[in-house]
Enzyme design. Structure first.
Site, PDB file in Angstrom:
ATOM      1  N   GLY A  29     -21.432 106.758 -66.834  1.00 27.48           N
ATOM      2  CA  GLY A  29     -20.738 107.717 -67.687  1.00 27.48           C
ATOM      3  C   GLY A  29     -21.365 109.095 -67.621  1.00 27.48           C
ATOM      4  N   ASN A  30     -21.017 109.933 -68.614  1.00 21.61           N
ATOM      5  CA  ASN A  30     -21.419 111.343 -68.613  1.00 21.61           C
ATOM      6  C   ASN A  30     -21.049 111.970 -67.269  1.00 21.61           C
ATOM      7  OD1 ASN A  30     -24.071 113.575 -68.578  1.00 21.61           O
ATOM      8  ND2 ASN A  30     -22.505 113.546 -70.143  1.00 21.61           N
ATOM      9  N   HIS A  32     -19.626 114.067 -64.181  1.00 22.60           N
ATOM     10  CA  HIS A  32     -19.563 115.460 -63.750  1.00 22.60           C
ATOM     11  C   HIS A  32     -18.792 115.508 -62.437  1.00 22.60           C
ATOM     12  CE1 HIS A  32     -22.730 114.223 -61.035  1.00 22.60           C
ATOM     13  NE2 HIS A  32     -23.489 113.881 -62.056  1.00 22.60           N
ATOM     14  N   HIS A  35     -19.393 112.862 -59.737  1.00 22.75           N
ATOM     15  CA  HIS A  35     -18.732 111.553 -59.908  1.00 22.75           C
ATOM     16  C   HIS A  35     -17.260 111.654 -59.511  1.00 22.75           C
ATOM     17  CE1 HIS A  35     -21.967 111.028 -63.103  1.00 22.75           C
ATOM     18  NE2 HIS A  35     -22.102 109.925 -62.398  1.00 22.75           N
ATOM     19  N   GLN A  59     -32.030  98.734 -65.968  1.00 22.40           N
ATOM     20  CA  GLN A  59     -32.637  99.648 -65.008  1.00 22.40           C
ATOM     21  C   GLN A  59     -33.461 100.757 -65.673  1.00 22.40           C
ATOM     22  OE1 GLN A  59     -28.587 100.659 -63.498  1.00 22.40           O
ATOM     23  NE2 GLN A  59     -29.398 102.723 -63.230  1.00 22.40           N
ATOM     24  N   GLN A 152     -31.238 104.589 -53.795  1.00 21.46           N
ATOM     25  CA  GLN A 152     -30.311 103.605 -54.383  1.00 21.46           C
ATOM     26  C   GLN A 152     -29.221 103.235 -53.378  1.00 21.46           C
ATOM     27  OE1 GLN A 152     -28.608 103.556 -58.564  1.00 21.46           O
ATOM     28  NE2 GLN A 152     -26.921 104.600 -57.543  1.00 21.46           N
ATOM     29  N   ARG A 186     -28.469 114.023 -66.028  1.00 19.03           N
ATOM     30  CA  ARG A 186     -29.689 114.387 -66.767  1.00 19.03           C
ATOM     31  C   ARG A 186     -29.894 115.900 -66.837  1.00 19.03           C
ATOM     32  NH1 ARG A 186     -31.524 109.115 -64.615  1.00 19.03           N
ATOM     33  NH2 ARG A 186     -32.085 107.851 -66.426  1.00 19.03           N
TER      34      ARG A 186
HETATM   35  O1  PAF Z   1     -26.110 105.490 -60.138  1.00 16.02           O
HETATM   36  C1  PAF Z   1     -25.825 105.026 -61.251  1.00 16.02           C
HETATM   37  O2  PAF Z   1     -25.174 105.683 -62.090  1.00 16.02           O
HETATM   38  C2  PAF Z   1     -26.296 103.629 -61.609  1.00 16.02           C
HETATM   39  O3  PAF Z   1     -27.539 103.354 -61.056  1.00 16.02           O
HETATM   40  C3  PAF Z   1     -25.268 102.551 -61.253  1.00 16.02           C
HETATM   41  C4  PAF Z   1     -25.059 102.473 -59.758  1.00 16.02           C
HETATM   42  C5  PAF Z   1     -23.947 102.830 -61.931  1.00 16.02           C
HETATM   43  C6  PAF Z   1     -25.776 101.175 -61.718  1.00 16.02           C
HETATM   44  O4  PAF Z   1     -25.965 101.149 -63.094  1.00 16.02           O
END
Ligand code: PAF
Length: 278
Positions: A29-30, A32, A35, A59, A152, A186
């Site tokens: 979420g949040n 921008h 995304h 996480q 990631q 962030r």
């Molecule tokens: O990148 C993220 O926002 C998170 O790490 C994800 C991939 C949604 C997993 O919670």
């Protein structure tokens, strides 16, 4: 856009549309513009676009910002609707973790225990566990992850490959503000002064790439100088390092293969990460 809060409802809806290919963008979420660019990529490569919003406790370390992580539901729903996202899956914790999640996906330590994994132990186990679970529920054909979270993306690619998941993992380019700051949820923690200074991270990474491309570049010195420069400017860097794009290994300057410079540093209380491929 249809919104589902339970996996049962989402699956029932998708089961009736089995013939449609699914593009998936998992998020916390949040949202921008970065995304929304991932949503556009998912839309371009599938018939039906699904986003998820779930702030994944697994996480976050206990001292991290799970509780204060920005939750902006109304704005996110509006943004996804405007972006033409078809479905939003937004489970609560009891739905996604109805019992303690004791079965977890542990990514390979060679990749996951360094850089982010060194400073956020267990982070990638939390990410992989939730992403695997979301993949099981959504069963996407394509899933899009931003390059802003470079490690990631590499970890998720490895997970998809090693578990033979029938999902194409697509990388989305990092979007930046006009001054070069990588867009991130962030960033909203930054004060006005910090926001002005925040461009220092991408500037440092850029300077490191330029130095690394000079003949006889001393990579270790470039990294050490960058750490010192950032500290002198009031940052608390975790790492600033040049690695191979493949596997994020320490580089052998004699062997030119695609490289990436990665950095993570705190400005005040805000921890920012960024990277540049070169
Ligand atoms: O990148 C993220 O926002 C998170 O790490 C994800 C991939 C949604 C997993 O919670």
């Amino acid at each position: 856009m249809k919104i589902f809060h339970t996996s049962t409802q989402l699956r029932a809806y998708l089961d009736e549309r089995k013939h449609l290919t699914r593009g998936f963008v998992p998020t916390m979420g949040n949202l921008h513009a970065g995304h929304l660019a991932l949503i556009a990529q998912a839309k371009a490569s599938s018939d039906i676009t699904i986003a998820s919003i779930f702030v994944n406790r697994l996480q976050f370390l206990p001292h991290e910002d799970f509780d204060s992580y920005p939750r902006t539901w109304d704005d996110d729903v509006q943004a996804l609707t405007d972006a033409g996202c078809d479905l939003l899956f937004a489970p609560n914790e009891a739905e996604l973790y109805p019992e303690p999640q004791t079965y977890k996906v542990h990514p390979t330590p060679e990749l996951a225990d360094k850089l982010e994994g060194e400073f956020r132990p267990g982070f990638f186990t939390g990410v992989c566990t939730v992403v695997m679970k979301l993949f099981q529920i959504v069963q996407p054909d394509v899933a899009v992850f931003g390059k802003k979270d470079y490690q990631q993306l590499a970890v998720i690619r490895g997970m998809a490959r090693q578990f033979a998941l029938p999902i194409t993992i697509v990388a989305g380019e990092t979007l930046r503000a006009d001054d070069g700051l990588a867009l991130s949820s962030r960033n909203r923690y930054l004060s006005a002064d910090e926001r002005q200074a925040a461009v220092g991270l991408s500037q440092t990474l850029r300077a490191m790439t330029e130095a690394a491309l000079m003949p006889q570049a001393n990579i270790q010195k470039i990294e050490a100088d960058a750490l010192e420069t950032m500290r002198n400017k009031g940052w608390q860097p975790d790492y600033l390092t040049i690695r191979t794009q493949q596997g994020l290994r320490a580089i052998d300057p004699a062997q030119r293969e695609p490289w990436v410079v990665l950095g993570a540093a705190k400005l005040g209380k805000t921890r920012l990460i960024d990277n540049l491929e070169f």
